[in-house]
Design a protein around this motif. Structure first.
Motif, PDB file in Angstrom:
ATOM      1  N   GLN A   1       7.891   5.959   0.783  1.00 48.53           N
ATOM      2  CA  GLN A   1       7.238   5.902   2.088  1.00 48.53           C
ATOM      3  C   GLN A   1       7.804   4.771   2.931  1.00 48.53           C
ATOM      4  O   GLN A   1       8.214   3.732   2.412  1.00 48.53           O
ATOM      5  CB  GLN A   1       5.730   5.697   1.934  1.00 48.53           C
ATOM      6  CG  GLN A   1       4.928   6.961   1.740  1.00 48.53           C
ATOM      7  CD  GLN A   1       3.437   6.690   1.822  1.00 48.53           C
ATOM      8  OE1 GLN A   1       2.945   5.657   1.368  1.00 48.53           O
ATOM      9  NE2 GLN A   1       2.697   7.629   2.400  1.00 48.53           N
TER      10      GLN A   1
ATOM     11  N   THR B   1       0.819  -1.220   0.000  1.00 45.93           N
ATOM     12  CA  THR B   1       0.000   0.000   0.000  1.00 45.93           C
ATOM     13  C   THR B   1       0.851   1.267   0.000  1.00 45.93           C
ATOM     14  O   THR B   1       0.314   2.365  -0.159  1.00 45.93           O
ATOM     15  CB  THR B   1      -0.920   0.037   1.243  1.00 45.93           C
ATOM     16  OG1 THR B   1      -0.121   0.197   2.429  1.00 45.93           O
ATOM     17  CG2 THR B   1      -1.747  -1.236   1.350  1.00 45.93           C
ATOM     18  N   LEU B   2       2.154   1.123   0.183  1.00 44.51           N
ATOM     19  CA  LEU B   2       3.022   2.293   0.325  1.00 44.51           C
ATOM     20  C   LEU B   2       3.325   2.935  -1.025  1.00 44.51           C
ATOM     21  O   LEU B   2       3.482   2.250  -2.038  1.00 44.51           O
ATOM     22  CB  LEU B   2       4.334   1.899   1.003  1.00 44.51           C
ATOM     23  CG  LEU B   2       4.242   1.289   2.408  1.00 44.51           C
ATOM     24  CD1 LEU B   2       5.629   0.929   2.910  1.00 44.51           C
ATOM     25  CD2 LEU B   2       3.543   2.237   3.371  1.00 44.51           C
ATOM     26  N   ASP B   3       3.410   4.247  -1.011  1.00 42.03           N
ATOM     27  CA  ASP B   3       3.903   4.969  -2.180  1.00 42.03           C
ATOM     28  C   ASP B   3       5.427   4.907  -2.191  1.00 42.03           C
ATOM     29  O   ASP B   3       6.066   4.598  -1.173  1.00 42.03           O
ATOM     30  CB  ASP B   3       3.447   6.433  -2.142  1.00 42.03           C
ATOM     31  CG  ASP B   3       1.934   6.566  -2.268  1.00 42.03           C
ATOM     32  OD1 ASP B   3       1.331   5.713  -2.951  1.00 42.03           O
ATOM     33  OD2 ASP B   3       1.368   7.504  -1.676  1.00 42.03           O
ATOM     34  N   GLU B   4       5.998   5.221  -3.323  1.00 42.62           N
ATOM     35  CA  GLU B   4       7.455   5.182  -3.439  1.00 42.62           C
ATOM     36  C   GLU B   4       8.083   6.160  -2.442  1.00 42.62           C
ATOM     37  O   GLU B   4       7.679   7.318  -2.340  1.00 42.62           O
ATOM     38  CB  GLU B   4       7.879   5.548  -4.862  1.00 42.62           C
ATOM     39  CG  GLU B   4       9.368   5.384  -5.106  1.00 42.62           C
ATOM     40  CD  GLU B   4       9.754   5.632  -6.556  1.00 42.62           C
ATOM     41  OE1 GLU B   4      10.954   5.621  -6.854  1.00 42.62           O
ATOM     42  OE2 GLU B   4       8.839   5.836  -7.387  1.00 42.62           O
TER      43      GLU B   4
END
Length: 249
Positions: free
Chosen positions: A116, A111-114
């Motif tokens: 994060q 679920t993490l963005d780049e």
């Protein structure tokens, strides 16, 4: 060769030599060995190890360890996560597996963005959303497990033991045990040795972090927990005694 620990190698020209054969044979199965192999074969397996489901305490520790491995260092969040996840599993009647915390954190990582970091964005709301997406495996749908029925006296004794661990007075614990038994009787439930421990695990997860379990567990809160607790009937117990799987009683 396995028993003699040597083998004979034959060459195309007709000659042969003896050579060491020091192999170790390791067999693994998720089938019930009591129904898939006979006694003669079992006697030749000198070492048999059951890798069983984790206990509740093991499961919570695995959650903490996996979370720390992902950089989560907030002790309060770690403890709340361990309590809440176990509560959700008990409430939903899921099978507890040692691999589940690792899989849940892999889903969280997705679920993490780049750029994060999980430790910067992890909350219980995010964990609950991922938990609800995790494939459901219900305990009562499992087969091949040894399911025993507890007597009411055994349930009371187990309930009292759990209550003592959390500082619940013995007199109130006995009243609450009677309340739970009356509910089980009215619902026609199959009484299991794990039921008392499951109810206390749910209570521990449902309570506010700042409120001790002994204070949280009242007749009213127990009613709410019993209403959430998955129904387990004699028919469920019969179905679980199937042909595959292993497990504790």
């Amino acid at each position: 060769p396995l028993e003699q620990r040597e083998t004979i190698i034959k060459f195309a020209g007709g000659s042969s030599i003896r050579a060491p054969y020091r192999q170790r044979l390791i067999l693994s199965t998720n089938l019930n060995v009591r129904t898939t192999i006979d006694d003669a074969f079992a006697r030749r397996l000198l070492y048999q190890v059951l890798v069983d489901r984790p206990t509740d305490d093991n499961f919570k520790q695995i959650i903490r360890n996996v979370a720390r491995g992902q950089g989560v260092t907030d002790d309060a969040l770690l403890e709340e996560m361990a309590r809440k996840l176990l509560y959700w599993y008990k409430r939903d009647g899921r099978v507890i597996r040692a691999a589940d915390p690792r899989n849940l954190f892999r889903m969280l990582d997705a679920t993490l963005d780049e750029g994060q970091k999980l430790s910067d964005v992890l909350t219980m709301d995010l964990m609950e959303r991922v938990y609800r997406q995790y494939p459901l495996s219900l305990e009562k749908d499992a087969t091949g497990y040894s399911v025993t029925e507890a007597t009411e006296e055994e349930f009371r004794s187990s309930f009292q033991e759990e209550a003592a661990k959390h500082g619940v007075p013995a007199e109130r614990a006995d009243e609450l045990a009677g309340q739970a038994l009356a509910y089980f009787r009215a619902q026609g439930r199959f009484l299991r040795p794990v039921d008392a421990g499951n109810l206390f695990a749910m209570a521990d997860g449902a309570r506010p972090a700042e409120e001790p379990l002994a204070q949280f567990l009242t007749s009213e809160s127990l009613d709410a927990l019993l209403a959430e607790y998955p129904n387990f009937t004699p028919a469920d117990a019969d179905r679980m005694r199937g042909a595959c799987g292993l497990g504790r009683e």
